[in-house]
Design an enzyme around this catalytic site. Structure first.
Site, short mmCIF file in Angstrom:
data_model
loop_
_atom_site.label_atom_id
_atom_site.label_comp_id
_atom_site.label_asym_id
_atom_site.label_seq_id
_atom_site.Cartn_x
_atom_site.Cartn_y
_atom_site.Cartn_z
N ASN A 47 2.44 -4.15 3.82
CA ASN A 47 3.51 -4.85 4.09
C ASN A 47 3.97 -4.94 5.30
O ASN A 47 4.98 -4.73 5.77
CB ASN A 47 4.90 -4.29 3.28
CG ASN A 47 6.17 -5.18 3.18
OD1 ASN A 47 6.09 -6.26 3.48
ND2 ASN A 47 7.21 -4.61 2.99
N GLU A 73 -1.56 -7.66 2.97
CA GLU A 73 -0.40 -8.31 3.77
C GLU A 73 -0.13 -7.54 5.04
O GLU A 73 0.86 -6.98 5.28
CB GLU A 73 0.88 -7.77 2.58
CG GLU A 73 2.02 -8.57 3.07
CD GLU A 73 3.24 -8.52 1.88
OE1 GLU A 73 4.37 -9.08 2.11
OE2 GLU A 73 3.15 -7.69 0.92
N ASP A 126 -3.90 -5.87 -3.79
CA ASP A 126 -2.67 -6.22 -4.72
C ASP A 126 -2.91 -7.48 -5.58
O ASP A 126 -2.98 -8.66 -5.09
CB ASP A 126 -1.61 -6.43 -3.75
CG ASP A 126 -0.14 -6.73 -4.19
OD1 ASP A 126 -0.08 -6.77 -5.44
OD2 ASP A 126 0.75 -7.09 -3.62
N ASN A 169 -0.71 -8.56 -7.88
CA ASN A 169 0.77 -9.27 -8.07
C ASN A 169 0.87 -9.29 -9.65
O ASN A 169 1.44 -10.37 -9.86
CB ASN A 169 1.01 -10.36 -7.21
CG ASN A 169 1.71 -10.18 -5.86
OD1 ASN A 169 2.88 -9.45 -6.08
ND2 ASN A 169 1.13 -10.62 -4.83
N HIS A 224 4.70 -0.63 -1.14
CA HIS A 224 3.50 -0.15 -1.90
C HIS A 224 2.90 1.10 -1.78
O HIS A 224 3.42 1.49 -0.79
CB HIS A 224 2.29 -1.15 -1.90
CG HIS A 224 2.41 -2.74 -2.52
ND1 HIS A 224 1.80 -2.97 -3.49
CD2 HIS A 224 3.48 -3.57 -1.98
CE1 HIS A 224 2.21 -4.28 -3.69
NE2 HIS A 224 3.01 -4.57 -2.91
#
Length: 253
Positions: free
Chosen positions: A9, A35, A148, A150, A245
């Protein structure tokens, strides 16, 4: 080989929260990031090189401060593949792969379906990814696709499966796709080793969700099924707190 996958992130934000010191202690051979939210020139590779990761690869979105993936390795891979060759995917910097003799590792950041337009984008990405991987595995069979996704696959993977069944990330269409993806030749390495363990890899920043462990398991190592016997250890490392995360681990013989 010890492989970590971590949606950070924003890698620059994570670095300010002690990411390098944590990575040094974790001592993985390969670390896949998602990310990253940075262009390659905005990331100081010397920080990773100083702890043994002399091979750093970044694949960023065209839009600055958005999406992006990376992989850092202690050993040089024999080949690095940036993107998929599918233009709309590659514009968002969502796929990066390193090939070693014994295994190929893809860092993958599947879109989130935050609104109707993005859900349509996500579903298209999922379909096109399946087609791409079907072809890729003919040439690169020893594949670990980590990152990830999602998507929470089963009710055990989300803290409130009843109330959240109509929320993107746990929609029937997304869960069915993940089942089909696994059935195309992959295994969920964590779930193979921990069939009944409730563990999450993402928590909303809202409503003190992490402290209450109201989480979602969105991050996976999906390994080619024929490599199942090589799995040594899997874990969700929820003590690491550089992001919303946490890292997920796969160790193979």
């Amino acid at each position: 080989m010890k492989i970590l996958s971590y949606n950070v992130n924003g890698i620059r934000a994570a670095l300010k929260k002690g990411l390098v010191e944590w990575l040094e202690a974790a001592d993985a051979d390969v670390v896949c990031f998602q990310e990253t939210k940075a262009q390659p020139e905005q990331i100081d590779n010397s920080l990773f090189e100083a702890i043994g990761y002399s091979h750093c690869y970044w694949y960023s979105a065209q839009k600055k401060g958005y999406s992006g993936v990376g992989i850092i390795c202690k050993k040089q891979p024999k080949h690095v593949k940036y993107g998929t060759g599918i233009d709309y995917m590659d514009a968002e910097g969502r796929n990066l792969r390193v090939d070693f003799e014994e295994i190929s590792i893809m860092s993958m950041y599947l879109p989130s379906g935050t609104n109707d337009a993005r859900l349509d984008f996500k579903l298209k990405y999922m379909d096109d990814l399946q087609t791409y991987i079907n072809q890729l595995t003919k040439e690169v069979p020893n594949l670990n696709i980590c990152g990830d996704y999602n998507i929470c696959h089963e009710p055990i993977d989300i803290h409130d499966p009843v109330r959240l069944k109509n929320v993107s990330g746990f929609l029937p269409v997304e869960r069915e796709w993940l089942s089909r993806f696994l059935n195309s030749g992959f295994i969920d390495t964590f779930r193979i080793q921990h069939p009944e363990e409730t563990a999450y890899s993402w928590w909303s920043y809202r409503a003190n969700a992490r402290a209450k462990n109201k989480g979602w398991r969105l991050d996976y190592h999906l390994l080619a099924k024929h490599l199942q016997d090589k799995i040594k250890r899997t874990a969700i490392l929820n003590q690491a707190k550089h992001s919303d995360h946490c890292p997920v681990l796969l160790e193979i013989h």
